[in-house]
Design a protein around this motif. Structure first.
Motif, PDB file in Angstrom:
ATOM      1  N   ASP A  65      52.913  -5.977  44.115  1.00 55.10           N
ATOM      2  CA  ASP A  65      53.509  -4.950  43.258  1.00 55.10           C
ATOM      3  C   ASP A  65      53.520  -3.628  44.008  1.00 55.10           C
ATOM      4  O   ASP A  65      52.458  -3.045  44.254  1.00 55.10           O
ATOM      5  CB  ASP A  65      52.713  -4.823  41.948  1.00 55.10           C
ATOM      6  N   LEU A  88      54.064  -0.752  43.071  1.00 57.69           N
ATOM      7  CA  LEU A  88      53.490   0.378  42.332  1.00 57.69           C
ATOM      8  C   LEU A  88      51.971   0.456  42.475  1.00 57.69           C
ATOM      9  O   LEU A  88      51.368   1.463  42.106  1.00 57.69           O
ATOM     10  CB  LEU A  88      53.894   0.311  40.857  1.00 57.69           C
ATOM     11  N   ASP A 131      61.635  -4.930  35.983  1.00 59.88           N
ATOM     12  CA  ASP A 131      60.294  -4.702  35.441  1.00 59.88           C
ATOM     13  C   ASP A 131      59.714  -5.913  34.726  1.00 59.88           C
ATOM     14  O   ASP A 131      60.425  -6.846  34.359  1.00 59.88           O
ATOM     15  CB  ASP A 131      60.315  -3.477  34.506  1.00 59.88           C
ATOM     16  N   CYS A 139      54.512   4.222  48.276  1.00 66.28           N
ATOM     17  CA  CYS A 139      55.786   3.747  47.726  1.00 66.28           C
ATOM     18  C   CYS A 139      56.718   4.939  47.473  1.00 66.28           C
ATOM     19  O   CYS A 139      57.898   4.918  47.834  1.00 66.28           O
ATOM     20  CB  CYS A 139      55.482   2.986  46.441  1.00 66.28           C
ATOM     21  N   CYS A 180      48.395  -7.089  44.279  1.00 65.19           N
ATOM     22  CA  CYS A 180      48.897  -7.242  42.912  1.00 65.19           C
ATOM     23  C   CYS A 180      47.753  -7.762  42.047  1.00 65.19           C
ATOM     24  O   CYS A 180      47.068  -8.715  42.428  1.00 65.19           O
ATOM     25  CB  CYS A 180      50.079  -8.209  42.855  1.00 65.19           C
ATOM     26  N   TYR A 202      60.859  -3.859  42.391  1.00 65.50           N
ATOM     27  CA  TYR A 202      60.268  -4.853  41.485  1.00 65.50           C
ATOM     28  C   TYR A 202      58.863  -4.409  41.118  1.00 65.50           C
ATOM     29  O   TYR A 202      58.132  -3.905  41.970  1.00 65.50           O
ATOM     30  CB  TYR A 202      60.153  -6.218  42.180  1.00 65.50           C
ATOM     31  N   THR A 203      58.491  -4.616  39.852  1.00 65.78           N
ATOM     32  CA  THR A 203      57.105  -4.362  39.455  1.00 65.78           C
ATOM     33  C   THR A 203      56.709  -5.289  38.318  1.00 65.78           C
ATOM     34  O   THR A 203      57.566  -5.686  37.517  1.00 65.78           O
ATOM     35  CB  THR A 203      56.908  -2.902  39.005  1.00 65.78           C
ATOM     36  N   TYR A 224      54.696  -4.213  36.036  1.00 67.48           N
ATOM     37  CA  TYR A 224      54.555  -3.337  34.870  1.00 67.48           C
ATOM     38  C   TYR A 224      55.893  -3.234  34.148  1.00 67.48           C
ATOM     39  O   TYR A 224      56.953  -3.368  34.760  1.00 67.48           O
ATOM     40  CB  TYR A 224      54.143  -1.921  35.299  1.00 67.48           C
ATOM     41  N   ILE A 242      54.937   2.207  32.549  1.00 66.55           N
ATOM     42  CA  ILE A 242      54.991   3.155  33.677  1.00 66.55           C
ATOM     43  C   ILE A 242      55.121   4.590  33.167  1.00 66.55           C
ATOM     44  O   ILE A 242      54.438   5.495  33.664  1.00 66.55           O
ATOM     45  CB  ILE A 242      56.144   2.803  34.635  1.00 66.55           C
ATOM     46  N   TYR A 269      54.133   8.190  39.402  1.00 57.93           N
ATOM     47  CA  TYR A 269      54.852   7.030  38.851  1.00 57.93           C
ATOM     48  C   TYR A 269      56.212   7.455  38.297  1.00 57.93           C
ATOM     49  O   TYR A 269      57.227   6.846  38.571  1.00 57.93           O
ATOM     50  CB  TYR A 269      54.029   6.345  37.746  1.00 57.93           C
TER      51      TYR A 269
END
Ligand code: SF4
Length: 164
Positions: free
Chosen positions: A71, A73, A125, A79, A26, A97-98, A100, A105, A113
């Motif tokens: 993260d 993403l 988010d 992912c 992250c 969960y992210t 961003y 995104i 994405y």
């Protein structure tokens, strides 16, 4: 993919009994992050998508899967593959969960994405903002974060939030 840890049966990371995967890596650097040990992408354990799928299969009471971190993403290719397989082989609901925001995104140029949104149910988010810390919030750390119902959002063409 690089994984920081797994909790096989959690009741605090979304509704029901959830299989939680903490991704390693992250770069958001949120002040007072709860999981600083997840930041370094060079740490953590290497696991394949199939290894994780098999682990989920061994927990028969699972109501859903939560991808947290770190993260998720930041390892978007893995992912995405993982979410595709969870839906295809296990048909479980997925929360991601992210750090961003949804708006960030959908502007990302790499198509994976946006493709991820075809396979997940909820996106929680935004970065953790210590000044907006609110311990009363369910499944969120700070009040800027949103639980976004991705299916409804895609259908209606505008962000639809949820309380879960
Ligand atoms: S996005 Fe999450 S893991 Fe990353 S720094 Fe912020 S709180 Fe920590």
């Amino acid at each position: 993919m690089k994984i920081s840890g797994i909790i096989e049966e959690s009741i605090v990371d979304g509704p029901g009994i959830r299989f939680v995967i903490f991704f390693q890596g992250c770069t958001h650097n949120c002040y007072k992050c709860h999981n600083p040990e997840t930041h370094d992408i060079n740490k953590g354990k290497e696991m394949s998508v199939d290894e994780i799928i098999n682990k989920i299969k061994n927990v028969p009471l699972t109501d859903g899967v939560t991808l947290s971190g770190g993260d998720p993403l930041m390892q978007i290719d893995d992912c995405l593959e993982l979410c595709k397989k969870i839906k295809k082989e296990l048909n479980l609901n997925i929360i991601v969960y992210t750090g961003y925001t949804y708006e960030q995104i959908i502007k990302m140029t790499k198509p994976q994405y946006k493709e991820l949104f075809n396979y997940i149910d909820y996106l929680i988010d935004g970065p953790f903002i210590y000044d907006l810390l609110d311990l009363s919030l369910k499944y969120k750390g700070s009040s800027n974060q949103r639980i976004i119902d991705i299916k409804q959002t895609l259908q209606e063409g505008k962000i639809i939030t949820s309380d879960l």
